[in-house]
Structure formats: C-alpha cells, structure tokens
Scaffold this motif. Structure first.
Motif, PDB file in Angstrom:
ATOM      1  N   ILE A  36      14.313 102.036  10.769  1.00 21.18           N
ATOM      2  CA  ILE A  36      13.857 100.829  11.488  1.00 21.18           C
ATOM      3  C   ILE A  36      13.108  99.974  10.480  1.00 21.18           C
ATOM      4  O   ILE A  36      12.303 100.497   9.704  1.00 21.18           O
ATOM      5  N   TYR A  37      13.367  98.682  10.494  1.00 20.15           N
ATOM      6  CA  TYR A  37      12.683  97.801   9.540  1.00 20.15           C
ATOM      7  C   TYR A  37      12.308  96.487  10.213  1.00 20.15           C
ATOM      8  O   TYR A  37      13.167  95.799  10.772  1.00 20.15           O
TER       9      TYR A  37
ATOM     10  N   ALA B 178      21.124  97.319  15.274  1.00 21.04           N
ATOM     11  CA  ALA B 178      20.578  95.965  15.448  1.00 21.04           C
ATOM     12  C   ALA B 178      20.261  95.376  14.093  1.00 21.04           C
ATOM     13  O   ALA B 178      19.756  96.065  13.202  1.00 21.04           O
ATOM     14  N   VAL B 179      20.572  94.101  13.965  1.00 21.11           N
ATOM     15  CA  VAL B 179      20.179  93.330  12.789  1.00 21.11           C
ATOM     16  C   VAL B 179      18.976  92.468  13.164  1.00 21.11           C
ATOM     17  O   VAL B 179      18.094  92.228  12.350  1.00 21.11           O
TER      18      VAL B 179
ATOM     19  N   LYS C 158      15.720  93.687   1.692  1.00 21.41           N
ATOM     20  CA  LYS C 158      16.022  95.029   2.159  1.00 21.41           C
ATOM     21  C   LYS C 158      17.102  94.981   3.238  1.00 21.41           C
ATOM     22  O   LYS C 158      17.041  94.174   4.161  1.00 21.41           O
TER      23      LYS C 158
ATOM     24  N   ARG D  66      20.334 101.640   2.871  1.00 23.37           N
ATOM     25  CA  ARG D  66      19.191 102.336   2.289  1.00 23.37           C
ATOM     26  C   ARG D  66      19.566 103.635   1.593  1.00 23.37           C
ATOM     27  O   ARG D  66      18.862 104.077   0.680  1.00 23.37           O
TER      28      ARG D  66
ATOM     29  N   ALA E  81      15.426  95.252  12.490  1.00 24.32           N
ATOM     30  CA  ALA E  81      16.743  95.860  12.341  1.00 24.32           C
ATOM     31  C   ALA E  81      16.610  97.367  12.518  1.00 24.32           C
ATOM     32  O   ALA E  81      15.563  97.938  12.226  1.00 24.32           O
ATOM     33  N   TYR E  82      17.638  97.992  13.046  1.00 27.88           N
ATOM     34  CA  TYR E  82      17.673  99.460  13.015  1.00 27.88           C
ATOM     35  C   TYR E  82      19.090  99.956  12.865  1.00 27.88           C
ATOM     36  O   TYR E  82      20.045  99.294  13.254  1.00 27.88           O
ATOM     37  N   ASP E  83      19.175 101.127  12.247  1.00 28.98           N
ATOM     38  CA  ASP E  83      20.435 101.839  12.093  1.00 28.98           C
ATOM     39  C   ASP E  83      20.508 102.798  13.286  1.00 28.98           C
ATOM     40  O   ASP E  83      19.729 103.753  13.370  1.00 28.98           O
TER      41      ASP E  83
ATOM     42  N   ILE F  29      18.658  97.763   5.727  1.00 33.33           N
ATOM     43  CA  ILE F  29      18.503  99.199   6.057  1.00 33.33           C
ATOM     44  C   ILE F  29      19.834  99.927   6.137  1.00 33.33           C
ATOM     45  O   ILE F  29      19.869 101.138   5.993  1.00 33.33           O
ATOM     46  N   PHE F  30      20.920  99.195   6.342  1.00 34.86           N
ATOM     47  CA  PHE F  30      22.221  99.866   6.422  1.00 34.86           C
ATOM     48  C   PHE F  30      22.685 100.357   5.046  1.00 34.86           C
ATOM     49  O   PHE F  30      23.592 101.167   4.943  1.00 34.86           O
TER      50      PHE F  30
END
Lengths: 244, 244
Positions: free
Chosen positions: B88-89, B57-58, A120, A125, B9-11, A122-123
């Motif tokens: 967020i993952y 963030a990765v 996965k 998604r 990770a988050y966008d 997320i960028f």
C-alpha cells in the motif's frame, strides 16, 4: 535413458534463492518436487546458474534424466507446467546428450538489472530497484568499459568466497528502455557470487557522480571488496539468458 | 478536529479485498492498523470504492478524522507510508471538510482492466488477465457503445445483490497501449458489484466474435445476469482514479 534440458522463468520474490535447501522454499526444490509428482521418484537437476533470494530469471536452464522413455519435449514442458507453482514457468524443453551439464556447458550468461528512477510504482516494487535520483548514464557507460575483458574481480565478489576470482565479461551495456528506467545488461561467461549486484552498486556511484568513471578501474585493480561500493538489492536482477 | 483525504495505490494480490473484515488481511484493515499505530486510537476510514480480493488500485481515495491538530497533509502522507506494508502506498493527502465522504462525494470513478494476449509472462501473472486469443478490438468498441449512458445494469451485477441496478456509464474505451496488451477503460459514476469484470467478460465474447456487438444491447436489455458472459478474473482490474 533420455536427458532433457528446460528453459524456464521464475519470479524470485517468494523463493529463498535457486539452490535447494531443506525446509525453505527454493526454485530447485519446487522443480524437483514437480518432477517427483510426475515420475514418483526423486530426480536431481543441474542448473546453469544459482540465483540468490529475490533474484528473478527469464531464461534459467536446467537439465535432468527422464525415467520414462516415450516422453517428448512438449510432454515434459506440459507436465512440468501442470505441476509447478504459478511463479515458475517452463518456456521450452529439448533433448540433450547424456553428459550435458548446463553449468559447465554454458558459453555465455546474460544478466539484466532494472533500476526505476521515477516515482514509486508499487506494482514494480519486487521487479526493479526503485532509486529516485538522477543518474548520469554517459558516465556510467564510461565506467562500465573498464569491466569488460578478463579481470580479477575480487573487488566485486561476496566477501567469504574463496573461488578463482578471474572472470571474463564480454559487455556491460547501460540502456534506457523507457524514460526513467535504466537497464544494465551484463554479458559474461560466469560470475562470482553477488558480482552483478556489486557491479551495479559501483556503477550507481559513478552515475551519481560521487565517483569518476576511472574510479571503476581503480576499484577493479585494488582486488579488494572493501574498495567497491555496496551491493545493489536482489529484486532488480534477472538471469536473462544462457547460451551454449 | 481536522479531516484528511488520501489518494493511495495498492497491490491487491495479497489482500482479501478492500473492506475490513475480522481475521483476514484487507486494505482497510491495514490502513486502520497503520492509523492506530500513529494515533494510538482506532480511527474509522471511509473509502470511495470497495474493491474485491485480487483487485488493485492506482488511485483509491479514503478519508478520516485526525485527532492531532497540528499535522499537515505531508505529515499524514509520510507517517502513513512509514507505517503501512509495502503493498500500500499513499500518493498524496489533503485536508477536507468535516462532512466529506468519498463514497458519496465521488462524481466519477475510472476503472482500468488489462488483458495480455501475448505469450505468458509470469511477472505479470497478478497484474493482467492472460488471455492468449485473438480479439477483434473494433467489434469490442462497437459493442461497448451500447453500455454508455444510464441503464439498468442487472445483467452485469453479482447475482445476490439487491441494489438499485440503474447506473450511469460515461465511457467505455478499448485501447491497445502496446502490442498485445488491451486496456478496457470504464468511466462511470458508481458501479454494481462485479460490474466492470462482468462487462469485460461480455466484451471478450464480442472480441472473440462468439457474439455480435449488438448482442451487448440484447444482454443489457434482458436485465438478467444469466444472459451475460462470465466474470473476468480480478487481477486485471484497477481502480484507477476517483474524481470529486
């Protein structure tokens, strides 16, 4: 009065589809709002294709009449980009004949569908279908061949549509542009609603080896939506190019 | 009581930054909301770095105490992913000692900054800085060398900060992962606020050949924010990895 065509990209994530509708955010609505800000009158636009909610475009084409005679294609491009939100971008504009309607003038429409089979990310998604299973690309290619040509695509149309189901698909190509990413490229004249996403759903069944490639032929010949697989999600799909 | 660390990770697009604040959407806030849904009590988290609004963030790392003894790292990962929003993952979770605080335990933090110098691509508008000008990468590399080592980075800090401005940067690498995309990779122990984005803004001046590579040394030695160039926008920046 001059008439212009524009080629434009949009990120479908935050739109309720292409077609204008009251009280929801649509691509056509934002485009016509931008034209209204520029020209101070409401201007109706005609587009080559109507994409569903969440579906993107790299090369959608629309046309409209321009009430100001002296404007050039570059003026149109710049004025629109200055008045459009960040998720729509005009790539070029050109002058067309008074009767040019991209919907009827289009000779070919190319759609791209992206599937990510890796971890996965997320960028991505909203930009690829994340489907982390092994797909047999060779079998998908064998199945895709049955879709090429002029056929009754009733099995691949949205249930409640009553349109003529005979459509022509020139090519269905299954590519792997990078490791773990699968691109299904469909070239056709025009499409039934949800047709590309229903084709993708069925090819996935073949890729998983749940169905044989020949099952695609069976599904097509059955002319029944119930025989095909489910619809692939919208966010992997891009209206890539319209040719005239 | 067990204590867990998570790498996630988050966008950053739809967050007002990492750090929890009342009445706005933050990464820490969403993380603690998810923990509250799981454990029915408010649980405080500590993170390795506080990213600004729009920064991604990765591999951010946070730690928290877990009130349920029998949970495994996999349980933590799955429960959080089931309760977090799509931007967020959680990539992994592991058990840490009672006193583990990622902020103080971090030995190295790696940031990535992406610049796209090609045609506008709206699908990347929140994920790279679109800067369509020719950049001399070799000169940027020459300038970047002056930043490596232990220095007073006052020239690269957010104006109103009163922290100790002495920081250690191990490496600044300028890479071109694909044609037209420039990646600035910064490896350091810790950073002042806006420091990476201010470094990028100054290296861009060198890449444009408005400034010589040696000007980076001058700017650094001036210890004055006014001497450096502007701040690069947040959406090109990623907290890539934290090492302990």
């Amino acid at each position: 009065m001059k008439r212009f065509a524009i080629e434009f990209a949009y990120d479908g994530t935050n739109f309720f589809g292409y077609q204008g509708q009251p009280s929801v955010r649509t691509v056509q609505g934002e485009l016509e709002n931008a034209l209204e800000r520029i020209f101070k009158v409401r201007i109706y636009t005609q587009a080559a294709g109507r994409t569903d909610a969440g579906v993107h475009a790299v090369g959608q084409v629309a046309a409209f009449n321009c009430p100001i005679e002296r404007l050039t294609p570059v003026d149109i491009k710049n004025a629109l980009n200055a008045n459009l939100p960040a998720d729509i971008y005009i790539k070029r504009a050109w002058e067309v004949s008074k009767d040019f309607n991209p919907r009827f003038a289009a000779k070919k429409r190319i759609y791209h569908y992206y599937i990510s089979t890796k971890n996965k990310n997320i960028f991505l998604r909203n930009y690829m279908w994340h489907f982390p299973y092994k797909l047999n690309i060779q079998k998908m290619r064998e199945g895709a061949i049955f879709l090429e040509g002029e056929h009754d695509f009733s099995s691949f149309q949205k249930g409640d549509d009553k349109k003529n189901p005979i459509r022509t698909i020139f090519k269905v190509r299954i590519l792997e542009p990078k490791n773990g990413v699968i691109l299904i490229r469909v070239e056709g004249i025009s499409y039934l609603r949800r047709m590309v996403r229903n084709i993708v759903g069925t090819l996935i069944k073949v890729g998983l080896e749940h169905w044989s490639p020949e099952k695609v032929k069976e599904v097509l010949e059955a002319r029944s939506r119930e025989k095909a697989a489910g619809t692939a999600p919208p966010h992997g799909l891009y209206l890539y190019k319209v040719l005239f």
